[in-house]
Design an enzyme around this catalytic site. Sequence first.
Site, short mmCIF file in Angstrom:
data_model
loop_
_atom_site.label_atom_id
_atom_site.label_comp_id
_atom_site.label_asym_id
_atom_site.label_seq_id
_atom_site.Cartn_x
_atom_site.Cartn_y
_atom_site.Cartn_z
NE ARG A 155 -6.11 1.64 -3.06
CZ ARG A 155 -4.98 1.19 -3.59
NH1 ARG A 155 -3.90 1.94 -3.56
NH2 ARG A 155 -4.93 0.01 -4.15
CD GLU A 199 -6.16 6.73 -7.67
OE1 GLU A 199 -6.00 5.70 -8.37
OE2 GLU A 199 -5.52 6.93 -6.64
CG HIS A 225 -2.53 4.57 -8.18
ND1 HIS A 225 -3.79 4.33 -7.69
CD2 HIS A 225 -1.73 3.61 -7.63
CE1 HIS A 225 -3.77 3.26 -6.90
NE2 HIS A 225 -2.52 2.82 -6.84
N1 LIG Z 1 0.36 3.50 -4.69
C1 LIG Z 1 0.46 2.26 -5.10
O1 LIG Z 1 0.62 2.00 -6.29
C2 LIG Z 1 0.43 1.16 -4.13
C3 LIG Z 1 -0.33 1.29 -3.01
N2 LIG Z 1 -0.37 0.28 -2.10
C4 LIG Z 1 -1.20 0.51 -0.92
O2 LIG Z 1 -0.37 0.59 0.21
C5 LIG Z 1 -1.09 0.19 1.36
C6 LIG Z 1 -0.24 -0.79 2.17
O3 LIG Z 1 0.05 -1.95 1.40
P1 LIG Z 1 0.79 -3.19 2.09
O4 LIG Z 1 1.85 -2.68 2.97
O5 LIG Z 1 1.14 -4.12 1.03
O6 LIG Z 1 -0.39 -3.78 2.97
P2 LIG Z 1 -0.25 -4.58 4.33
O7 LIG Z 1 -1.56 -5.22 4.54
O8 LIG Z 1 0.98 -5.40 4.32
O9 LIG Z 1 -0.06 -3.44 5.42
C7 LIG Z 1 -1.09 -2.62 5.88
C8 LIG Z 1 -0.84 -2.37 7.36
O10 LIG Z 1 -1.79 -1.40 7.80
C9 LIG Z 1 -2.11 -1.75 9.13
N3 LIG Z 1 -3.34 -1.12 9.54
C10 LIG Z 1 -4.61 -1.48 9.24
N4 LIG Z 1 -5.48 -0.65 9.83
C11 LIG Z 1 -4.73 0.26 10.53
C12 LIG Z 1 -5.05 1.38 11.34
N5 LIG Z 1 -6.32 1.74 11.54
N6 LIG Z 1 -4.04 2.09 11.87
C13 LIG Z 1 -2.76 1.74 11.65
N7 LIG Z 1 -2.40 0.67 10.91
C14 LIG Z 1 -3.38 -0.04 10.34
C15 LIG Z 1 -2.19 -3.24 9.12
O11 LIG Z 1 -2.05 -3.77 10.41
C16 LIG Z 1 -1.03 -3.60 8.22
O12 LIG Z 1 0.13 -3.88 8.97
C17 LIG Z 1 -2.40 -0.40 0.84
O13 LIG Z 1 -3.39 0.60 0.91
C18 LIG Z 1 -2.12 -0.67 -0.60
O14 LIG Z 1 -3.28 -0.67 -1.37
C19 LIG Z 1 0.35 -0.86 -2.24
C20 LIG Z 1 1.11 -1.06 -3.35
C21 LIG Z 1 1.19 -0.06 -4.40
O1 LIG Z 2 -1.34 -2.69 -5.32
C1 LIG Z 2 -1.92 -1.66 -4.99
O2 LIG Z 2 -2.58 -1.53 -3.96
C2 LIG Z 2 -1.82 -0.48 -5.86
O3 LIG Z 2 -2.30 0.54 -5.49
C3 LIG Z 2 -1.24 -0.63 -7.19
O4 LIG Z 2 -2.25 -0.26 -8.08
P1 LIG Z 2 -2.12 -0.56 -9.62
O5 LIG Z 2 -2.09 -2.03 -9.79
O6 LIG Z 2 -0.86 0.09 -10.09
O7 LIG Z 2 -3.35 0.05 -10.23
#
Ligand SMILES: NC(=O)C1=CN([C@@H]2O[C@H](COP(=O)(O)OP(=O)(O)OC[C@H]3O[C@@H](n4cnc5c(N)ncnc54)[C@H](O)[C@@H]3O)[C@@H](O)[C@H]2O)C=CC1
Ligand SMILES: O=C(O)C(=O)COP(=O)(O)O
Length: 587
Positions: A275, A304, A323
Amino acid sequence: MATPLGLSSLFSSRIHTTTPSLFPIHRKEFNRRRIILVNAGGGGKPTILVAEKLGQAGIDLLKKHANVDCSYDLSVEELCTKISLCDALIVRSGTKVGRDVFESSRGRLKVVGRAGVGIDNVDLAAATEYGCLVVNAPTANTVAAAEHGIALLTAMARNVAQADASIKAGKWMRSKYVGVSLVGKTLAVLGFGKVGSEVARRARGLGMHVITHDPYAPADRARAIGVELVSFEVAISTADFISLHLPLTAATSKMLNDETFARMKRGVRIVNVARGGVIDEDALLRALDSGIVAQAALDVFTVEPPVKDNKLVLHESVTATPHLGASTMEAQEGVAVEIAEAVVGALRGELAATAVNAPMVPPEVLRELKPYVVLAEKLGRLAVQLVTGGSGVDAVKVTYASSRSPDDLDTRLLRAMVIKGLIEPISSVFINLVNSDYVAKQRGVQISEERMVLDGSPEDPIEYITVRIANVESRFASALSESGEIKVEGRVKQGVPSLTKVGLFGVDVSLEGSVILCRQVDQPGMIGKVGSILGDENVNVSFMSVGRIAPGKQAVMAIGVDEQPSKETLKKIGDISAIEEFVFLKL
Ligand SMILES: NC(=O)C1=CN([C@@H]2O[C@H](COP(=O)(O)OP(=O)(O)OC[C@H]3O[C@@H](n4cnc5c(N)ncnc54)[C@H](O)[C@@H]3O)[C@@H](O)[C@H]2O)C=CC1
Ligand SMILES: O=C(O)C(=O)COP(=O)(O)O
């Protein structure tokens, strides 16, 4: 026989009434109203607003169960107008679902489905207050996001985007775009969750030394893929590359800032597919200009889309994508199906496995707890009807007696249902699993829970549940315990929730229909007298039981009735000379 009771009431909401009543509406009527409320919209189906592009497989699934309105790029005003006609809303990261949306829905919106992981665009506090369930689709885009992270990492290291733009502009600049190698370099993965661990696994395959910082991740999971779990300080100060995979929370907001950049290795390279808000973007710009950060690859931004002349996006050393982390064909189909199933299930009243603001309970636990969930609600409903009108309910104690170890019994559902039962009959607020604690707090009702560990076989999850209300007067003095609290106790008997104790009196009546409680001087013929009054009025008696302190002393008779007796019938019962007090309670 018990009526088969689904768990739909967990997410049901009572229609708003303007005059709070001490008496709840009848269960049959209650269910009818709920169905109308949930299935509002044309054709008797719920209406789901899909506010951002969703994979076709998900849309097809939704259409089987609901009227689906796909309206993209709505302004806040348009969204707020539409939402009052919708039972569910599905969004991705591009729609802000703020308090105004919940307010505008006026209680109709039951579920917000986030087709993806991050729910930072949804006001969870407001959703919870309004009893709106928020579900996400947390798994289907993990690999896509991880692959995009790796794509950005490698593209950044080899200047792919910049070189591509240059060659398209007719230039041939081989020396300008000399990159850096990844093999042997240290990559710090911040956030070792689903995406972070997949990135780590792939980076290991590229020959990188991978370290990770995540205070909540188990060290053995990291070790299993050859990754070292380290402190934040070690992670940021020893890394050649830093890849962010954290949720945006108050704790992670602007985690990378002037101060943290200053502690990094000079020439560090940053990837952000998490993010935008996790980085202080102005600080990153300064770090890029000063050379602390050699390059950055950014998929996400604080705002965004970013403004047109955003300095980070235009920076020579920045590779930017709009994104796209979750944007693969495969991930979008997967996410669409995952969210469609969650939303449809939630609208049916099923507990969602991906609920963000309600307890997630595994199906096998739910199956086992089902009759106790019903019992908990009914005990709450009975207890509050025993309170004399005007006494404020402020202290409720729920006791779960069980031979299971406390760790082996999840009581969150039961607690929520006791609250629902307690507050719904005396309030115009609708209550479900999502907002029960919030509503109780708002009304100043303190719910304390107590576990009583029993000896014996832990086959049944719970032996009995007791609900006590302190500091109130009762319309039925016999419902008071030794310490002056209203006390009702119930058990599940052969799958049927039953009332087994009122005050000091043991009774045995299945909790269906309604209940009449009478205190009388124990004497022969009372069951017959009351039974024949009810029989004369065609009121079907489902159950009768008498609990007494000692033969010939006071006794409490509990009578289960299918229909509500008329006032005249109740008066006739009250006129029986041996009856000292009686109360009619709806379940
Ligand atoms: N760019 C995109 O399109 C996408 C972005 N994302 C983003 O990626 C990120 C991770 O997603 P997931 O791995 O699925 O989530 P997840 O919940 O599986 O992993 C997040 C991890 O961050 C850790 N965490 C929380 N606070 C923390 C801190 N202060 N310091 C260190 N670690 C900490 C948690 O313990 C957890 O293991 C999210 O922000 C999600 O929104 C996810 C999918 C697509
Ligand atoms: O799943 C997430 O956290 C993402 O950031 C993906 O975002 P989107 O569904 O592609 O707008």
